[in-house]
Design a protein around this motif. Structure first.
Motif, PDB file in Angstrom:
ATOM      1  N   ASP A   1       0.640  -1.710  -0.178  1.00  0.00           N
ATOM      2  CA  ASP A   1      -0.056   0.107  -0.661  1.00  0.00           C
ATOM      3  C   ASP A   1       0.732   1.291  -0.431  1.00  0.00           C
ATOM      4  N   PRO A   2       0.321   2.228  -1.087  1.00  0.00           N
ATOM      5  CA  PRO A   2       1.702   3.475  -1.067  1.00  0.00           C
ATOM      6  C   PRO A   2       1.317   4.292  -0.257  1.00  0.00           C
ATOM      7  N   GLY A   3       0.012   4.161   0.810  1.00  0.00           N
ATOM      8  CA  GLY A   3      -0.212   5.141   2.178  1.00  0.00           C
ATOM      9  C   GLY A   3       0.607   5.029   3.229  1.00  0.00           C
ATOM     10  N   VAL A   4       1.466   4.358   3.242  1.00  0.00           N
ATOM     11  CA  VAL A   4       1.840   3.529   4.384  1.00  0.00           C
ATOM     12  C   VAL A   4       3.200   4.084   3.712  1.00  0.00           C
ATOM     13  N   GLY A   5       3.626   5.076   4.691  1.00  0.00           N
ATOM     14  CA  GLY A   5       4.630   5.750   5.237  1.00  0.00           C
ATOM     15  C   GLY A   5       6.089   4.943   5.000  1.00  0.00           C
ATOM     16  N   MET A   6       7.337   5.862   4.714  1.00  0.00           N
ATOM     17  CA  MET A   6       8.522   5.012   4.482  1.00  0.00           C
ATOM     18  C   MET A   6       9.531   4.908   6.219  1.00  0.00           C
ATOM     19  N   GLY A   7       8.562   5.445   6.722  1.00  0.00           N
ATOM     20  CA  GLY A   7       9.127   5.079   8.021  1.00  0.00           C
ATOM     21  C   GLY A   7       9.005   4.402   8.625  1.00  0.00           C
ATOM     22  N   THR A   8       7.808   4.221   8.163  1.00  0.00           N
ATOM     23  CA  THR A   8       7.429   2.397   9.195  1.00  0.00           C
ATOM     24  C   THR A   8       8.190   1.665   8.401  1.00  0.00           C
ATOM     25  N   LEU A   9       8.168   1.455   6.412  1.00  0.00           N
ATOM     26  CA  LEU A   9       8.730   1.057   6.133  1.00  0.00           C
ATOM     27  C   LEU A   9       9.640   0.338   6.652  1.00  0.00           C
ATOM     28  N   VAL A  10      10.371   1.269   7.124  1.00  0.00           N
ATOM     29  CA  VAL A  10      12.123   1.077   7.628  1.00  0.00           C
ATOM     30  C   VAL A  10      12.012   0.563   8.624  1.00  0.00           C
ATOM     31  N   LEU A  11      11.156   1.091   9.709  1.00  0.00           N
ATOM     32  CA  LEU A  11      11.024   0.211  11.178  1.00  0.00           C
ATOM     33  C   LEU A  11      11.160  -1.067  11.588  1.00  0.00           C
ATOM     34  N   VAL A  12       9.879  -1.849  10.089  1.00  0.00           N
ATOM     35  CA  VAL A  12       9.564  -3.193  10.260  1.00  0.00           C
ATOM     36  C   VAL A  12      10.735  -3.982   9.190  1.00  0.00           C
ATOM     37  N   MET A  13      11.877  -2.977   8.459  1.00  0.00           N
ATOM     38  CA  MET A  13      12.808  -4.023   7.942  1.00  0.00           C
ATOM     39  C   MET A  13      13.665  -3.729   8.870  1.00  0.00           C
ATOM     40  N   TRP A  14      13.880  -3.372   9.500  1.00  0.00           N
ATOM     41  CA  TRP A  14      15.000  -2.821  10.692  1.00  0.00           C
ATOM     42  C   TRP A  14      14.584  -3.968  11.690  1.00  0.00           C
ATOM     43  N   LEU A  15      13.404  -4.388  11.834  1.00  0.00           N
ATOM     44  CA  LEU A  15      13.236  -4.975  12.833  1.00  0.00           C
ATOM     45  C   LEU A  15      13.020  -7.104  12.034  1.00  0.00           C
ATOM     46  N   LEU A  16      12.925  -7.190  11.239  1.00  0.00           N
ATOM     47  CA  LEU A  16      13.275  -7.855  10.740  1.00  0.00           C
ATOM     48  C   LEU A  16      14.576  -7.882  10.188  1.00  0.00           C
ATOM     49  N   GLY A  17      15.778  -7.263  10.662  1.00  0.00           N
ATOM     50  CA  GLY A  17      16.796  -7.695  10.038  1.00  0.00           C
ATOM     51  C   GLY A  17      17.901  -7.269   8.635  1.00  0.00           C
ATOM     52  N   LEU A  18      16.716  -6.850   8.188  1.00  0.00           N
ATOM     53  CA  LEU A  18      16.940  -6.150   6.915  1.00  0.00           C
ATOM     54  C   LEU A  18      17.791  -5.337   6.432  1.00  0.00           C
ATOM     55  N   ASN A  19      17.841  -4.567   7.331  1.00  0.00           N
ATOM     56  CA  ASN A  19      18.636  -3.145   7.494  1.00  0.00           C
ATOM     57  C   ASN A  19      19.922  -2.835   6.447  1.00  0.00           C
ATOM     58  N   GLU A  20      20.585  -4.090   6.261  1.00  0.00           N
ATOM     59  CA  GLU A  20      21.927  -3.739   5.262  1.00  0.00           C
ATOM     60  C   GLU A  20      21.008  -3.691   4.055  1.00  0.00           C
ATOM     61  N   ARG A  21      19.904  -4.526   3.496  1.00  0.00           N
ATOM     62  CA  ARG A  21      19.285  -4.066   2.052  1.00  0.00           C
ATOM     63  C   ARG A  21      18.461  -2.949   1.831  1.00  0.00           C
TER      64      ARG A  21
END
Length: 82
Positions: free
Chosen positions: A33-53
């Motif tokens: 959903d494009p309505g979800v903010g970038m900050g949310t995306l970054v936070l969830v990626m960090w929680l999943l250990g995908l920060n390198e990506r």
């Protein structure tokens, strides 16, 4: 995102609780959903250990298209002043 979450054996509720989000927001993020903010995306990626990506996205040496376009737009030779 969904695949990464499932591989880590996490539920939508787990991610939502850890991130301080509603489960609906996590589901919207997973659906793209494009309505979800970038900050949310970054936070969830960090929680999943995908920060390198995420770091690869901002690494200018990984921007092959940008580097190609830049080299194509460079002046081939300078004109002499009149």
């Amino acid at each position: 995102m969904r695949t990464a979450r499932l591989r880590r054996n996490l539920t939508v509720a787990n991610i939502a609780e850890r991130a301080g989000l509603s489960p609906g927001t996590v589901l919207r993020l997973e659906k793209g959903d494009p309505g979800v903010g970038m900050g949310t995306l970054v936070l969830v990626m960090w929680l999943l250990g995908l920060n390198e990506r995420m770091m690869q996205l901002v690494d200018e040496t990984q921007d092959l298209l940008g580097r190609t376009l830049e080299s194509e737009c460079r002046r081939k030779r300078a004109r002499s002043p009149m």
